[in-house]
Design an enzyme around this catalytic site. Sequence first.
Site, short mmCIF file in Angstrom:
data_model
loop_
_atom_site.label_atom_id
_atom_site.label_comp_id
_atom_site.label_asym_id
_atom_site.label_seq_id
_atom_site.Cartn_x
_atom_site.Cartn_y
_atom_site.Cartn_z
CE LYS A 284 7.22 7.31 9.86
NZ LYS A 284 6.05 6.47 10.20
CD GLU A 373 -2.97 -2.99 1.00
OE1 GLU A 373 -2.86 -1.79 1.33
OE2 GLU A 373 -2.09 -3.61 0.35
NE ARG A 401 -2.16 -1.36 -3.42
CZ ARG A 401 -0.93 -0.99 -3.09
NH1 ARG A 401 -0.57 -0.96 -1.83
NH2 ARG A 401 -0.05 -0.69 -4.01
#
Length: 622
Positions: A284, A373, A401
């Site tokens: 990243k 979730e 979700r």
Amino acid sequence: MNKPREVFELLGRIERPSDLRALDRRELPQLCNELREFLLQSVSRTGGHLSSNLGTVELTVALHYVFNTPDDRLVWDVGHQTYAHKVLTGRRDGMDRLRMRGGIAGFPRRDESAYDTFGVAHSSTSISAALGMAVAARRMNEPRRVVAIIGDGAMSAGLAFEALNNAESADCDLLVILNDNDMSISPPVGALHNYLARLMSGRFYTAARRAGERVLSAAPGMLELAKRAEEHVKGMLLPGTLFEEFGFNYLGPVDGHDVDTLTSTLHNLRNLRGLQFLHVVTRKGKGYAPAEADPIQYHGVSKFDPGAGIVAKAAPVPAPVPGYTQVFGDWLCDMAAADPRVVAITPAMREGSGLVRYSREYPDRYFDVGIAEQHAVTFGAGLACDGMKPVVAIYSTFLQRGYDQLIHDVAIQNLPVMFAIDRGGLVGADGPTHHGSLDLSYLRCVPNLVVMAPSDENETRQMLYTAFTLDTPTAVRYPRGNGPGVPVQPVMSALPVGKGEVRRRGREVAFLAFGSMVAPCLKAAEVLDATVANMRFVKPLDIDLVRELAATHSVLVTVEENVVMGGAGSAVLEALAAIGWSGKAIQLGLPDSFVEHGDPGGLLKECGLDSEGILGQVRARM
């Protein structure tokens, strides 16, 4: 110093991937450098997701160089890694208005480009979607190749593993690329793995493997022994046993910043049939030292000077009223200090949900379950079964979700799981995939669930405490950012459940406002000399207050930052119908359409939910 745009020698010639494929392969490293510099310049001017996009430059270039896009399908996951993809697919000039009203979206969208094969923003959908496309290609006898690019964080979701589990039975050609940006490869190990990946993806290895199987098939015992030996050898060198068990041929890890290795490996994989899995390791923030050092800070950025980096702002004096998310985070720490049963759960949203301080002060009562979730909700239900007080901190659209779990595992069993729902209403630049437009509608129909919407910062703290005291499922839904600026009182007191309050007394017109809409209704009411009720509870609704207002006013106006259909206003109309009220009712809220990305204030104005818009709509319909 940043380069001016005209210095981008190669990137300036790329209008579409076919232009990229016309380059000499030896030019690709230079193109990657120019593309990374362009992204840094662009995102620093507009804001957006930076560190994750800097990390996928070489992978994106290699994919479009090897595959014949858009005929070949690239299915990206989440979308935080697709800015380079947008730049290479004809949207370079559009990056100036990234995530702005009327500009290009921050995520792939099918209606924006033929190269965006699947619309994303919530994670872990890529493998399922790509598998569907691969099966469609086989059924229609199309020669196209299909590639899913999924990040390591997205692999924590059950949806990704459901897709992997079903891939083998689908009998199709599919390449899954795992973009692993949370680990690094030391140079010697990286070189060895790059070599093995090229070797194992090449025609010689594949041909030799098939030939060996044909020879050994006459002796089943020897064939089984050979397969086990191959698995053990690969298992010692390559961490792919799990994906092999799903029926994929695992390759990697590969250095995701070596564009030459990526190009060679992808070229070989493009010619292979069946299920292939390529493990690519990226960093990243690659190429921009501040983002490499702190990828979380540079994940989502506002405008900044790349030369100086993100400069910490001096604390304003006096300190402002905290935003809704901070109010929640502070309240949770206070409750944890007072009650050892408090447990906080988040599906990979520690920073966004305001749990940084809590996670440090109460690490043994903090659970980040990753992008899962459904698990977060049922995990909370299990905690509640045995006496804990779980608080699930979750965004409005992410709770969608876990909706079945909310109903089946929490509400049916009437378990005291508390949902702190952030990002209720319009959130801005992330657009329709992240607007919390539907939650009041999908929550108010669930039995046993108490649903609250605070009108300001202090009321948020008091509602959170109220929810905590109840022995039933509860949801406190609040918007992103700052409220009207009401000081937060440290003392906590429970509100009477199902009771609103009248904030202003007027004549003829009464506003029944929910949550964030109380403040603009108060402004509109000054002009109309109208009554304003802060309804506070969506469920149970304050029926007595509704009756009182119906008896003393000829026009009732419900106002909510939620879709009108099935929302809080619908609950009021149901109550009015039950008492046979014959006055005029007006419902104001979000439209029956997906609101685009843009500045939140501007979006509310477009939807007629600022004070002027509310005033205009009421006058037009009286």
